[in-house]
Design an enzyme around this catalytic site. Structure first.
Site, PDB file in Angstrom:
ATOM      1  N   HIS A   1      25.715  -7.402  10.018  1.00 25.70           N
ATOM      2  CA  HIS A   1      25.436  -6.343  10.987  1.00 25.70           C
ATOM      3  C   HIS A   1      23.944  -6.063  10.982  1.00 25.70           C
ATOM      4  O   HIS A   1      23.331  -6.017   9.922  1.00 25.70           O
ATOM      5  CB  HIS A   1      26.215  -5.071  10.640  1.00 25.70           C
ATOM      6  CG  HIS A   1      26.364  -4.166  11.809  1.00 25.70           C
ATOM      7  ND1 HIS A   1      25.332  -3.398  12.288  1.00 25.70           N
ATOM      8  CD2 HIS A   1      27.424  -3.937  12.625  1.00 25.70           C
ATOM      9  CE1 HIS A   1      25.758  -2.729  13.340  1.00 25.70           C
ATOM     10  NE2 HIS A   1      27.011  -3.032  13.572  1.00 25.70           N
TER      11      HIS A   1
ATOM     12  N   ASP B   1      34.777  -5.358  12.525  1.00 22.27           N
ATOM     13  CA  ASP B   1      35.753  -6.289  13.086  1.00 22.27           C
ATOM     14  C   ASP B   1      36.559  -7.046  12.041  1.00 22.27           C
ATOM     15  O   ASP B   1      37.506  -7.747  12.391  1.00 22.27           O
ATOM     16  CB  ASP B   1      35.033  -7.303  14.001  1.00 22.27           C
ATOM     17  CG  ASP B   1      34.520  -6.644  15.271  1.00 22.27           C
ATOM     18  OD1 ASP B   1      35.207  -5.740  15.763  1.00 22.27           O
ATOM     19  OD2 ASP B   1      33.435  -7.019  15.746  1.00 22.27           O
TER      20      ASP B   1
HETATM   21  N1  CMC Z   1      27.854 -15.324   8.465  1.00 24.18           N
HETATM   22  C1  CMC Z   1      26.922 -16.065   7.857  1.00 24.18           C
HETATM   23  N2  CMC Z   1      25.608 -15.799   7.940  1.00 24.18           N
HETATM   24  C2  CMC Z   1      25.242 -14.746   8.649  1.00 24.18           C
HETATM   25  C3  CMC Z   1      26.169 -13.916   9.296  1.00 24.18           C
HETATM   26  C4  CMC Z   1      27.529 -14.235   9.192  1.00 24.18           C
HETATM   27  N3  CMC Z   1      28.454 -13.516   9.789  1.00 24.18           N
HETATM   28  N4  CMC Z   1      25.517 -12.933   9.941  1.00 24.18           N
HETATM   29  C5  CMC Z   1      24.222 -13.132   9.719  1.00 24.18           C
HETATM   30  N5  CMC Z   1      24.052 -14.232   8.935  1.00 24.18           N
HETATM   31  C6  CMC Z   1      22.777 -14.797   8.481  1.00 24.18           C
HETATM   32  C7  CMC Z   1      22.168 -15.656   9.566  1.00 24.18           C
HETATM   33  O1  CMC Z   1      22.597 -16.989   9.476  1.00 24.18           O
HETATM   34  C8  CMC Z   1      20.709 -15.483   9.295  1.00 24.18           C
HETATM   35  O2  CMC Z   1      20.386 -16.268   8.195  1.00 24.18           O
HETATM   36  P1  CMC Z   1      18.933 -17.002   8.101  1.00 24.18           P
HETATM   37  O3  CMC Z   1      17.925 -15.882   8.065  1.00 24.18           O
HETATM   38  O4  CMC Z   1      19.003 -17.770   6.839  1.00 24.18           O
HETATM   39  O5  CMC Z   1      18.818 -17.846   9.319  1.00 24.18           O
HETATM   40  C9  CMC Z   1      20.584 -14.023   8.847  1.00 24.18           C
HETATM   41  O6  CMC Z   1      21.870 -13.709   8.295  1.00 24.18           O
HETATM   42  C10 CMC Z   1      20.304 -13.069   9.993  1.00 24.18           C
HETATM   43  O7  CMC Z   1      21.288 -13.295  11.004  1.00 24.18           O
HETATM   44  P2  CMC Z   1      21.090 -12.905  12.511  1.00 24.18           P
HETATM   45  O8  CMC Z   1      22.147 -13.564  13.330  1.00 24.18           O
HETATM   46  O9  CMC Z   1      19.666 -13.114  12.901  1.00 24.18           O
HETATM   47  O10 CMC Z   1      21.354 -11.328  12.434  1.00 24.18           O
HETATM   48  P3  CMC Z   1      21.484 -10.379  13.665  1.00 24.18           P
HETATM   49  O11 CMC Z   1      21.148  -9.034  13.184  1.00 24.18           O
HETATM   50  O12 CMC Z   1      20.749 -10.910  14.831  1.00 24.18           O
HETATM   51  O13 CMC Z   1      23.041 -10.497  14.056  1.00 24.18           O
HETATM   52  C11 CMC Z   1      25.356 -10.195  14.030  1.00 24.18           C
HETATM   53  C12 CMC Z   1      24.002  -9.567  13.706  1.00 24.18           C
HETATM   54  C13 CMC Z   1      26.437  -9.140  13.888  1.00 24.18           C
HETATM   55  C14 CMC Z   1      25.360 -10.691  15.500  1.00 24.18           C
HETATM   56  C15 CMC Z   1      25.601 -11.360  13.065  1.00 24.18           C
HETATM   57  O14 CMC Z   1      25.702 -10.878  11.748  1.00 24.18           O
HETATM   58  C16 CMC Z   1      26.826 -12.166  13.433  1.00 24.18           C
HETATM   59  O15 CMC Z   1      26.750 -13.041  14.294  1.00 24.18           O
HETATM   60  N6  CMC Z   1      28.017 -11.890  12.799  1.00 24.18           N
HETATM   61  C17 CMC Z   1      29.223 -12.588  13.123  1.00 24.18           C
HETATM   62  C18 CMC Z   1      29.846 -12.028  14.392  1.00 24.18           C
HETATM   63  C19 CMC Z   1      30.418 -10.650  14.172  1.00 24.18           C
HETATM   64  O16 CMC Z   1      31.131 -10.388  13.221  1.00 24.18           O
HETATM   65  N7  CMC Z   1      30.110  -9.756  15.119  1.00 24.18           N
HETATM   66  C20 CMC Z   1      30.585  -8.364  15.060  1.00 24.18           C
HETATM   67  C21 CMC Z   1      29.439  -7.422  14.861  1.00 24.18           C
HETATM   68  S1  CMC Z   1      29.902  -5.775  14.357  1.00 24.18           S
HETATM   69  C22 CMC Z   1      30.746  -5.093  15.655  1.00 24.18           C
HETATM   70  C23 CMC Z   1      30.132  -5.160  16.977  1.00 24.18           C
HETATM   71  O17 CMC Z   1      28.912  -5.120  17.161  1.00 24.18           O
HETATM   72  O18 CMC Z   1      30.921  -5.225  17.920  1.00 24.18           O
END
Ligand code: CMC
Length: 398
Positions: A275, A329
């Site tokens: 998140h 989620d």
């Molecule tokens: N699994 C594995 N690695 C992760 C995950 C994950 N779920 N989330 C983030 N990371 C890693 C990502 O690979 C990156 O690593 P690196 O710096 O080595 O490249 C680092 O953490 C930062 O990730 P990001 O995607 O740049 O982070 P963000 O803040 O842009 O994205 C997020 C946040 C929620 C979109 C992301 O964590 C994600 O895609 N999670 C999986 C989908 C999910 O569960 N979404 C629901 C979000 S909560 C409810 C809502 O908003 O509706």
């Protein structure tokens, strides 16, 4: 080169000095008094009331009132609001007929986005600063969104939607319209608590989308429809569906670690984890996990819960050091599944709840409106001379 990397994820435009942060990470885009997140302590509050208190003491409708009007209602205000919502649950036969034309295999979020937008055709746009117009729009959207979600579920099965039951409270009535059975009181209460937990979460993607749309002074039905479309994506509300698919793919608790290892190695996102705001376990996931356990104790265990638990334990070691923990989620799908809600309705159910937050932000945006119109950093070519069609070579594109 017109841009340069400044370290981290910032990109600086050399000519204008503007700084771009992809995803607007850490960039405040508004001021708001609706919801506060402490992402390091794992705390969340709506209008100053902790989510833990609201989940125990409040109801979804009362929380909705709090979010939208800023204060908990008096008993009389609550009775009036609840009554108004109850009176507006039905949707026009024209909306139902329109939904009958939707493809039965279409995603219910698309059906919801279209039907929410269609409400704007029925309720004319009056002075958007008229408190009565705002009150009526809030009541209609809160009342009708669950009816439309349940209606599409029955319509796609080839059945006629059933009418809301006036003797049932908000959440019980939704489960009734969906399952055609009067729900168990514990199931209704747990579902209502789920709605409280999902009702608001500051400037997430769909709420931002709602505020941008609101800032043009369009009608609230367009505001909600644009937010529904944004919520649908798998990186946002749509993740709750994908979590269950992932748990099924893992299959057994013993396989959780190897699944995680391969996901991390191939840089695949683990759904329901991570998140932007939280560096600890999402407080909503903590409550949803306990709600899942309460449901299982009453209605029978779900083996996928053991898989989820094993995945969370394994992820604490592999992802925890990066501040990646279960988000809202991760456990919600297990709760909804036990409540008999079909998987592709998980995100529409999220929308039923989040409409409260979107409407709170709609009101707040109108209260101090300035249209959103951010800048961009242009990365295209500099000015070129026009090339006649018969002189063009190596034209890019399709
Ligand atoms: N699994 C594995 N690695 C992760 C995950 C994950 N779920 N989330 C983030 N990371 C890693 C990502 O690979 C990156 O690593 P690196 O710096 O080595 O490249 C680092 O953490 C930062 O990730 P990001 O995607 O740049 O982070 P963000 O803040 O842009 O994205 C997020 C946040 C929620 C979109 C992301 O964590 C994600 O895609 N999670 C999986 C989908 C999910 O569960 N979404 C629901 C979000 S909560 C409810 C809502 O908003 O509706």
């Amino acid at each position: 080169m017109v841009v340069s990397q400044t370290g981290g994820t910032e990109i600086r435009h050399e000519r204008t000095g503007l700084v771009f942060r992809p995803g607007l990470e850490g960039v405040p885009a508004t001021q708001s008094s609706i919801c506060d997140i402490d992402g390091l302590q794992g705390r969340l509050s709506y209008r100053g009331y902790s989510l833990d208190d609201l989940a125990v003491h409040s109801s979804f409708l009362e929380t909705t009132y709090l979010l939208i009007w800023g204060e908990l209602p008096t008993p009389q205000q609550f009775r009036d609001f609840e009554h108004e919502v109850q009176m507006h649950r039905r949707v026009s036969f024209r909306v139902r007929d329109m939904m009958k034309c939707f493809p039965a295999n279409g995603h219910p979020m698309d059906a919801l986005q279209s039907s929410a937008a269609s409400l704007g055709l029925f309720y004319s746009r009056r002075a958007i600063d008229d408190p009565q117009y705002i009150y009526d729009a809030v009541v209609r959207l809160i009342a009708k969104i669950p009816t439309m979600v349940a209606a599409f579920q029955l319509i796609r099965k080839g059945q006629d939607p059933i009418q809301p039951r006036d003797d049932l409270a908000y959440s019980a009535n939704f489960l009734y319209m969906l399952t055609e059975q009067e729900p168990d009181p514990l199931a209704s209460r747990i579902f209502d608590r789920c709605l409280i937990l999902h009702a608001e979460h500051s400037l997430n993607a769909s709420t931002f989308s709602a505020r941008v749309t609101a800032s043009t002074l369009t009608d609230p039905y367009a505001v909600v429809a644009s937010a529904v479309g944004t919520l649908a994506g798998p990186l946002h509300g749509g993740a709750n569906e994908d979590v269950l698919a992932m748990l099924e793919e893992i299959g057994t608790p013993e396989q959780a670690d190897s699944y995680l290892e391969s996901a991390v190695a191939s840089k695949r996102k683990v759904m329901g984890f991570g998140h932007r705001e939280y560096k600890v376990k999402d407080p909503r996931a903590v409550i949803l996990q306990s709600l899942a356990e309460e449901l299982f104790a009453r209605f029978g265990h779900d083996e996928l819960y053991d898989v989820a638990h094993a995945l969370e334990t394994a992820a604490a070691i592999r992802l925890g050091p990066k501040g990646i923990y279960p988000n809202v989620d991760f456990y919600s799908g297990l709760v909804y599944r036990k409540l008999g809600i079909p998987r592709d309705l998980f995100t529409p159910v999220f929308a039923i709840s989040r409409v409260a937050g979107w409407l709170a932000h709609w009101r707040e945006q109108l209260g101090a409106n300035r249209i959103f119109r951010p800048s961009q950093i242009y990365t295209g070519t500099s000015m070129r001379h026009w090339v006649p069609a018969d002189e063009r070579v190596n034209a890019a594109g399709a």
